[in-house]
Design an enzyme around this catalytic site. Structure first.
Site, PDB file in Angstrom:
ATOM      1  N   GLU A  53     -44.603  -4.819 -87.444  1.00  0.00           N
ATOM      2  CA  GLU A  53     -43.362  -4.937 -88.222  1.00  0.00           C
ATOM      3  C   GLU A  53     -42.875  -6.374 -88.412  1.00  0.00           C
ATOM      4  OE1 GLU A  53     -41.095  -1.526 -86.523  1.00  0.00           O
ATOM      5  OE2 GLU A  53     -39.615  -2.092 -88.043  1.00  0.00           O
ATOM      6  N   THR A  58     -46.275  -7.725 -95.743  1.00  0.00           N
ATOM      7  CA  THR A  58     -45.361  -8.193 -96.787  1.00  0.00           C
ATOM      8  C   THR A  58     -45.841  -9.554 -97.320  1.00  0.00           C
ATOM      9  OG1 THR A  58     -43.647  -7.082 -95.500  1.00  0.00           O
ATOM     10  CG2 THR A  58     -42.909  -8.407 -97.346  1.00  0.00           C
ATOM     11  N   ARG A 304     -41.949   0.174 -96.105  1.00  0.00           N
ATOM     12  CA  ARG A 304     -42.761  -0.055 -94.903  1.00  0.00           C
ATOM     13  C   ARG A 304     -43.833   1.015 -94.767  1.00  0.00           C
ATOM     14  NH1 ARG A 304     -45.103  -1.823 -90.613  1.00  0.00           N
ATOM     15  NH2 ARG A 304     -44.808  -0.819 -88.596  1.00  0.00           N
ATOM     16  N   ASP A 326     -55.732  -8.542 -93.066  1.00  0.00           N
ATOM     17  CA  ASP A 326     -54.421  -8.108 -92.557  1.00  0.00           C
ATOM     18  C   ASP A 326     -54.644  -7.048 -91.481  1.00  0.00           C
ATOM     19  OD1 ASP A 326     -51.765  -7.386 -92.218  1.00  0.00           O
ATOM     20  OD2 ASP A 326     -51.691  -6.126 -94.017  1.00  0.00           O
ATOM     21  N   GLN A 330     -49.293  -3.206 -84.232  1.00  0.00           N
ATOM     22  CA  GLN A 330     -48.824  -2.444 -83.073  1.00  0.00           C
ATOM     23  C   GLN A 330     -49.892  -2.444 -81.989  1.00  0.00           C
ATOM     24  OE1 GLN A 330     -47.263   1.389 -84.161  1.00  0.00           O
ATOM     25  NE2 GLN A 330     -45.555   0.484 -85.281  1.00  0.00           N
TER      26      GLN A 330
HETATM   27  N1  GTP Z   1     -35.195  -8.598 -94.661  1.00  0.00           N
HETATM   28  C1  GTP Z   1     -36.477  -8.873 -94.452  1.00  0.00           C
HETATM   29  N2  GTP Z   1     -37.344  -7.867 -94.274  1.00  0.00           N
HETATM   30  C2  GTP Z   1     -38.649  -8.192 -94.064  1.00  0.00           C
HETATM   31  C3  GTP Z   1     -39.120  -9.524 -94.044  1.00  0.00           C
HETATM   32  N3  GTP Z   1     -40.459  -9.512 -93.836  1.00  0.00           N
HETATM   33  C4  GTP Z   1     -40.804  -8.207 -93.750  1.00  0.00           C
HETATM   34  N4  GTP Z   1     -39.719  -7.415 -93.881  1.00  0.00           N
HETATM   35  C5  GTP Z   1     -39.662  -5.945 -93.801  1.00  0.00           C
HETATM   36  O1  GTP Z   1     -40.143  -5.576 -92.522  1.00  0.00           O
HETATM   37  C6  GTP Z   1     -40.819  -4.324 -92.584  1.00  0.00           C
HETATM   38  C7  GTP Z   1     -42.188  -4.461 -91.917  1.00  0.00           C
HETATM   39  O2  GTP Z   1     -43.001  -5.318 -92.661  1.00  0.00           O
HETATM   40  P1  GTP Z   1     -44.595  -5.192 -92.695  1.00  0.00           P
HETATM   41  O3  GTP Z   1     -45.071  -6.280 -93.606  1.00  0.00           O
HETATM   42  O4  GTP Z   1     -45.011  -3.816 -92.983  1.00  0.00           O
HETATM   43  O5  GTP Z   1     -44.945  -5.545 -91.184  1.00  0.00           O
HETATM   44  P2  GTP Z   1     -46.401  -5.689 -90.540  1.00  0.00           P
HETATM   45  O6  GTP Z   1     -46.373  -6.922 -89.710  1.00  0.00           O
HETATM   46  O7  GTP Z   1     -47.462  -5.606 -91.575  1.00  0.00           O
HETATM   47  O8  GTP Z   1     -46.431  -4.409 -89.594  1.00  0.00           O
HETATM   48  P3  GTP Z   1     -47.761  -3.649 -89.027  1.00  0.00           P
HETATM   49  O9  GTP Z   1     -48.566  -3.238 -90.198  1.00  0.00           O
HETATM   50  O10 GTP Z   1     -47.235  -2.492 -88.226  1.00  0.00           O
HETATM   51  O11 GTP Z   1     -48.450  -4.631 -88.132  1.00  0.00           O
HETATM   52  C8  GTP Z   1     -40.900  -3.959 -94.072  1.00  0.00           C
HETATM   53  O12 GTP Z   1     -39.903  -3.009 -94.341  1.00  0.00           O
HETATM   54  C9  GTP Z   1     -40.602  -5.268 -94.789  1.00  0.00           C
HETATM   55  O13 GTP Z   1     -39.939  -5.073 -96.005  1.00  0.00           O
HETATM   56  C10 GTP Z   1     -38.160 -10.576 -94.224  1.00  0.00           C
HETATM   57  O14 GTP Z   1     -38.464 -11.777 -94.187  1.00  0.00           O
HETATM   58  N5  GTP Z   1     -36.866 -10.182 -94.417  1.00  0.00           N
HETATM   59 MG    MG Z   2     -48.978  -4.277 -91.881  1.00  0.00          MG
END
Ligand code: GTP
Ligand code: MG
Length: 480
Positions: A53, A58, A304, A326, A330
């Site tokens: 997360e 993103t 997400r 990517d 988790q």
């Molecule tokens: N407000 C805000 N939300 C963010 C930002 N970066 C990511 N998010 C939010 O955080 C959530 C998780 O982002 P992901 O990019 O899915 O996270 P991840 O690191 O890929 O997570 P995993 O796939 O579980 O490893 C999403 O709902 C995004 O929209 C940011 O800079 N600001």
């Molecule tokens: Mg991810």
């Protein structure tokens, strides 16, 4: 050697001789292999790592917007389903958590807040899976994730699945073998306990009661009671009025805007697990309720979908080829990381700055920032990345800047000396903490502050980063 010998021998053969033909074919294959090896050498491999997360996917989405012309129609449809389900469940979580925390809710007052009371009744009666197309949302991957996220019963399972260790990743190849806690959920009965759904969409209350009766944990008494209520409600279900998407959207909108207790509960959402984008979903709830709605770029950036495994995406940036990997962040995903550690040009570590006051989804005993520190330390100083440059994204700066005004960093990091509410001091503190983990004298770490959901900000940052990596790569390969 093959080349000279064959050209000498070839002089003795005619153009259409089978031997000559086969030699030509071999030469062509060898040439294409050599070109492939050269291309592989020139290809830049960027590995996105960080805790779950933190925003890795993103960042990848922003690269797709910048260099791939954006998202497919299929992706847009998928996110509209996922976000609508998450919006409904996130509002339910606020109601349930408020009760657990003893926060009194306006919507619990049937006399003076009749309208809000009715909104809450509609919300709690709505079953998210009834209102989306689960196949379009991602099928069994989506359902597995959904159950893990929204069933209270799975809180312990999350921990077991995550292997329960504070381990960063497995450096030892043998430890890549499956362990007890790694059993995939797909082989088990998937039941959304709170809402009483079996995997095939049919209610399996008998099974749920049996499971709960076997489980002597008193925590489940509350759950049992709720299930009995659910069961009674189900008997009436067919006679009940159908709840429309519009009814649910209206209920969420009213609760979000007008219930003071829910606002208080949201202000304490660091104490439980809530989607970071929940406020965005609630603010835009009407559009997500439309079954025909197709997500915009911004919706997809805010949505997400947890990454499972490792995805590879190719980009042509300037004159360079980039392969961006990517990885799911988790704990249960990290044992797969080692498979892609070889031949990495640079590691892009994404840190969610705003999560200094939150606990891990996988283990609610562990602070998310502590987990990231441990992870960064292990990766940065690992044998795999001895000579690999690191780029550190201090991400979620938008949330961080707001949060530090209300939530003192010192409460979670007692040695923090900066002023309460001073976001610059907070950023510097965490930046220095991460840089101090570098045990190598000649390994560069480039730090960037980011808001991964902001396309303008990311265009600027990603251009600078890809330029930097390209230059470094050219220098390393002796081209400049
Ligand atoms: N407000 C805000 N939300 C963010 C930002 N970066 C990511 N998010 C939010 O955080 C959530 C998780 O982002 P992901 O990019 O899915 O996270 P991840 O690191 O890929 O997570 P995993 O796939 O579980 O490893 C999403 O709902 C995004 O929209 C940011 O800079 N600001
Ligand atoms: Mg991810």
């Amino acid at each position: 050697m093959g080349c000279t010998a064959s050209s000498h021998v070839l002089e003795n053969y005619g153009e259409d001789d089978p031997f000559l033909q086969s030699q030509k074919a071999n030469d062509a294959i060898e040439q294409s292999l050599q070109m492939g090896r050269q291309n592989d050498k020139n290809e830049i491999k960027l590995l996105l790592l960080g805790a779950g997360e933190s925003g890795k996917s993103t960042v990848l989405k922003q690269l797709k917007l910048l260099h791939k012309g954006g998202f497919t129609h299929q992706e847009r449809l998928q996110y509209s389903q996922v976000i609508w389900a998450d919006a409904i469940q996130s509002m339910k979580i606020l109601v349930i958590q408020a009760r657990k925390m003893g926060i009194s809710l306006d919507c619990d007052d049937p006399i003076n807040k009749r309208q809000l009371f009715e909104c809450k009744r509609i919300l709690l009666k709505a079953k998210a899976l009834d209102h989306i197309d689960a196949g379009m949302a991602g099928g069994s991957d989506f359902l597995n994730d959904y159950v893990l996220k929204y069933s209270e019963r799975h809180e312990t399972k999350r921990r077991v699945q995550s292997t329960g260790q504070a381990r960063a990743f497995d450096e030892d190849e043998n430890s890549l073998l499956p362990k007890d806690g790694d059993r995939a959920m797909s082989g088990e009965t998937i039941i959304d306990v709170e809402y009483g759904f079996a995997r095939d969409g049919k209610l399996d209350l008998q099974q749920i009661f049996q499971d709960l009766d076997e489980d002597s944990d008193n925590d489940h008494m509350f759950l049992k009671e709720r299930l009995r209520e659910q069961w009674q409600q189900q008997q009436l279900r067919h006679q009940q009025q159908h709840i429309s998407n519009q009814d649910i959207a209206h209920a969420i909108d009213q609760l979000w805007k007008n219930d003071r207790g829910l606002k208080q509960c949201f202000a304490r959402s660091n104490e439980f697990q809530l989607e970071g984008s929940a406020p965005y979903y609630f603010d835009n709830i009407q559009k997500f309720a439309d079954p025909q709605y197709v997500c915009s770029d911004e919706d997809i950036l805010r949505g997400r979908v947890k990454t499972t495994g490792i995805t590879e995406s190719d980009f042509n940036i300037g004159s360079s080829k980039f392969k961006v990997l990517d990885a799911g962040g988790q704990r249960s995903e990290r044992k797969k990381w080692i498979h892609c550690f070889e031949g990495i040009t640079a590691v892009l570590f994404v840190l969610a700055m705003s999560e200094y006051d939150q606990m891990l989804f996988e283990d609610e005993r562990v602070n998310r920032m502590h987990e990231s520190i441990m992870l960064f330390d292990a990766l940065l100083n690992s044998k795999w990345f001895r000579d690999t440059p690191f780029i550190l994204f201090l991400n979620k700066m938008d949330i961080f800047e707001e949060k530090v005004k209300k939530m003192p960093i010192r409460k979670f990091f007692p040695d923090y000396q900066g002023r309460v509410g001073n976001s610059e001091a907070g950023v510097k503190y965490f930046e220095n903490l991460f840089l101090s983990l570098n045990r190598s004298n000649n390994k560069p770490i480039y730090v960037k502050r980011t808001c991964a959901t902001d396309t303008q900000n990311m265009k600027f940052v990603l251009t600078a980063v890809t330029d930097l990596i390209t230059q470094q790569n050219l220098k390393k390969s002796g081209i400049i």
